[in-house]
Scaffold this active site. Structure first.
Site, mmCIF file in Angstrom:
data_model
loop_
_atom_site.group_PDB
_atom_site.id
_atom_site.type_symbol
_atom_site.label_atom_id
_atom_site.label_comp_id
_atom_site.label_asym_id
_atom_site.label_seq_id
_atom_site.Cartn_x
_atom_site.Cartn_y
_atom_site.Cartn_z
ATOM 1 N N ASP A 8 0.827 -1.213 0.000
ATOM 2 C CA ASP A 8 0.000 0.000 0.000
ATOM 3 C C ASP A 8 0.864 1.267 0.000
ATOM 4 O OD1 ASP A 8 -2.397 1.356 -0.042
ATOM 5 O OD2 ASP A 8 -2.626 1.363 2.138
ATOM 6 N N LEU A 31 10.503 -20.655 -4.643
ATOM 7 C CA LEU A 31 9.654 -19.697 -3.933
ATOM 8 C C LEU A 31 8.236 -19.809 -4.483
ATOM 9 C CD1 LEU A 31 9.257 -17.108 -2.088
ATOM 10 C CD2 LEU A 31 9.783 -15.765 -4.127
ATOM 11 N N GLY A 45 -0.229 5.462 -4.353
ATOM 12 C CA GLY A 45 -0.874 6.727 -4.695
ATOM 13 C C GLY A 45 -0.222 7.892 -3.961
ATOM 14 N N GLU A 91 1.889 -12.994 12.631
ATOM 15 C CA GLU A 91 2.480 -11.807 13.267
ATOM 16 C C GLU A 91 2.276 -10.619 12.333
ATOM 17 O OE1 GLU A 91 3.843 -11.588 16.324
ATOM 18 O OE2 GLU A 91 3.303 -13.691 16.603
ATOM 19 N N ARG A 103 -4.648 -1.897 8.974
ATOM 20 C CA ARG A 103 -5.847 -2.712 8.757
ATOM 21 C C ARG A 103 -5.547 -3.806 7.738
ATOM 22 N NH1 ARG A 103 -7.829 2.657 7.015
ATOM 23 N NH2 ARG A 103 -7.310 2.928 4.818
ATOM 24 N N HIS A 106 1.964 3.342 -9.112
ATOM 25 C CA HIS A 106 1.785 1.901 -9.370
ATOM 26 C C HIS A 106 2.943 1.357 -10.192
ATOM 27 C CE1 HIS A 106 -2.021 2.209 -7.480
ATOM 28 N NE2 HIS A 106 -2.629 2.853 -8.463
ATOM 29 N N SER A 131 -10.829 -7.046 -4.151
ATOM 30 C CA SER A 131 -12.151 -7.103 -4.800
ATOM 31 C C SER A 131 -12.872 -5.759 -4.670
ATOM 32 C CB SER A 131 -12.998 -8.247 -4.210
ATOM 33 O OG SER A 131 -12.856 -8.315 -2.810
HETATM 34 C C1 IPE Z 1 -5.417 -2.784 0.022
HETATM 35 O O1 IPE Z 1 -5.103 -1.452 -0.191
HETATM 36 C C2 IPE Z 1 -5.368 -3.550 -1.264
HETATM 37 C C3 IPE Z 1 -4.072 -3.631 -1.926
HETATM 38 C C4 IPE Z 1 -2.930 -3.203 -1.495
HETATM 39 C C5 IPE Z 1 -4.108 -4.297 -3.184
HETATM 40 P P1 IPE Z 1 -6.236 -0.335 -0.304
HETATM 41 O O2 IPE Z 1 -5.524 0.953 -0.459
HETATM 42 O O3 IPE Z 1 -7.222 -0.698 -1.333
HETATM 43 O O4 IPE Z 1 -6.930 -0.438 1.136
HETATM 44 P P2 IPE Z 1 -7.899 0.598 1.872
HETATM 45 O O5 IPE Z 1 -8.974 0.960 0.912
HETATM 46 O O6 IPE Z 1 -7.081 1.781 2.251
HETATM 47 O O7 IPE Z 1 -8.392 -0.148 3.082
HETATM 48 C C1 IPE Z 2 -1.746 0.193 -3.282
HETATM 49 O O1 IPE Z 2 -1.490 1.554 -3.317
HETATM 50 C C2 IPE Z 2 -1.999 -0.376 -4.660
HETATM 51 C C3 IPE Z 2 -3.377 -0.824 -4.874
HETATM 52 C C4 IPE Z 2 -4.349 -0.816 -4.014
HETATM 53 C C5 IPE Z 2 -3.670 -1.331 -6.199
HETATM 54 P P1 IPE Z 2 -2.676 2.616 -3.280
HETATM 55 O O2 IPE Z 2 -3.050 2.935 -4.678
HETATM 56 O O3 IPE Z 2 -3.783 2.163 -2.414
HETATM 57 O O4 IPE Z 2 -1.930 3.849 -2.615
HETATM 58 P P2 IPE Z 2 -2.545 4.888 -1.594
HETATM 59 O O5 IPE Z 2 -3.047 4.115 -0.424
HETATM 60 O O6 IPE Z 2 -3.634 5.625 -2.298
HETATM 61 O O7 IPE Z 2 -1.386 5.766 -1.243
HETATM 62 MG MG MG Z 3 -4.165 2.389 -0.418
#
Ligand code: IPE
Ligand code: IPE
Ligand code: MG
Length: 262
Positions: free
Chosen positions: A22, A133, A25, A209, A196, A39, A68
């Site tokens: 995560d 792996l 963005g 963990e 989360r 990305h 999803s």
């Molecule tokens: C969780 O990240 C899913 C992935 C990393 C693929 P999100 O960015 O979608 O999660 P939320 O919406 O903040 O919980």
């Molecule tokens: C995780 O990064 C990638 C995917 C969920 C596909 P995010 O795109 O959720 O990045 P943030 O959380 O907006 O920074």
């Molecule tokens: Mg995110």
């Protein structure tokens, strides 16, 4: 001393690592770039982490690439993510194979384009005999979906008269889940600072963990992974036992890896 040169006893390494990648963005936003640039940069981290897991002889790595719920994002972002998935598979599958990686994708793939579905199937076929792996990419994956598809499969067996409801226990249930043949994750990592699970492996994370880091996914590298491994190595997993019982199990050599108590 470089962090990447950190020594961690093999028996204190996780067998299976699951990562919520995560923060792509926010990484892009900080640089005044479109989210999609984050990305793209995230793919480099994926490569680094796979290479480091190979180096550390980790058995299994499961990466959450697209949930999803991520279909709710703007259509252009969803399209870019799908294109990136396809292009990365095209570019990297052969290299994964050469490195002995077994590639699998979990999630409901019916929603993907035929071209992507074919690439996934071809990659899985090509690497199916590899043993270095176990790399699993969770795409259009949700922990609730996984539990539901397992429940449906068991219900169908009962309806066909192949299974008695009394025989449905944790082991029979686990067999229907997507990661049935792998040990449950020992270490869960989430980058990006949120604490989360976001519908990742709900059943399988029961005793995992948890490790949360503020590092954004495109900034996460082999040294960051080593930090997480070091932290994991310092923990005592108890699975409901007392601390003293666990120490006895270790000294009696009943378990050679901390992940083997359960
Ligand atoms: C969780 O990240 C899913 C992935 C990393 C693929 P999100 O960015 O979608 O999660 P939320 O919406 O903040 O919980
Ligand atoms: C995780 O990064 C990638 C995917 C969920 C596909 P995010 O795109 O959720 O990045 P943030 O959380 O907006 O920074
Ligand atoms: Mg995110």
């Amino acid at each position: 001393m470089e962090v990447s040169a950190v020594r961690i006893d093999d028996e204190r390494l996780p067998r299976h690592i699951a990562i919520v990648m995560d923060g792509n963005g926010r990484w892009a936003k900080k640089r005044f770039l479109p989210r999609t640039a984050g990305h793209r940069a995230g793919v480099t981290s994926v490569r680094k982490v796979i290479e480091h897991c190979l180096k550390r002889r980790i058995e299994a790595l499961t990466l959450f690439a697209f949930s999803s719920e991520n279909w709710r994002r703007p259509p252009q972002e969803v399209s870019l993510l799908m294109e990136l998935f396809l292009a990365t598979l095209e570019r990297e599958t052969e290299k994964l194979h050469e490195n002995g990686v077994r590639l699998r994708v979990i999630g409901d793939r019916v929603a993907f384009s035929p071209a992507l579905q074919e690439k996934i199937a071809a990659g899985e076929r090509l690497t199916s005999e590899n043993t270095h792996l176990n790399l699993t990419i969770a795409a259009n994956y949700g922990g609730r979906w996984d539990i539901l598809q397992a429940t449906r499969a068991l219900a169908e067996k009962v309806a066909r008269g192949e299974l008695c409801p009394e025989d449905i226990g944790p082991d029979a249930f686990k067999l229907q889940l997507t990661l049935a043949d792998l040990p449950e994750p020992d270490l869960f990592i989430r980058t990006g600072g949120e604490q989360r699970i976001s519908n990742f492996l709900l059943w399988q994370l029961a005793y995992t963990e948890l490790y949360f880091t503020p590092a954004l996914w495109p900034d996460f590298d082999d040294q960051s992974l080593d930090q997480a491994l070091k932290d994991y190595a310092s923990r005592q997993r108890r699975f409901g036992y007392t601390s003293e019982q666990v120490e006895d199990l270790v000294s009696e050599n009943v378990c050679t890896k901390t992940s083997e108590f359960r």
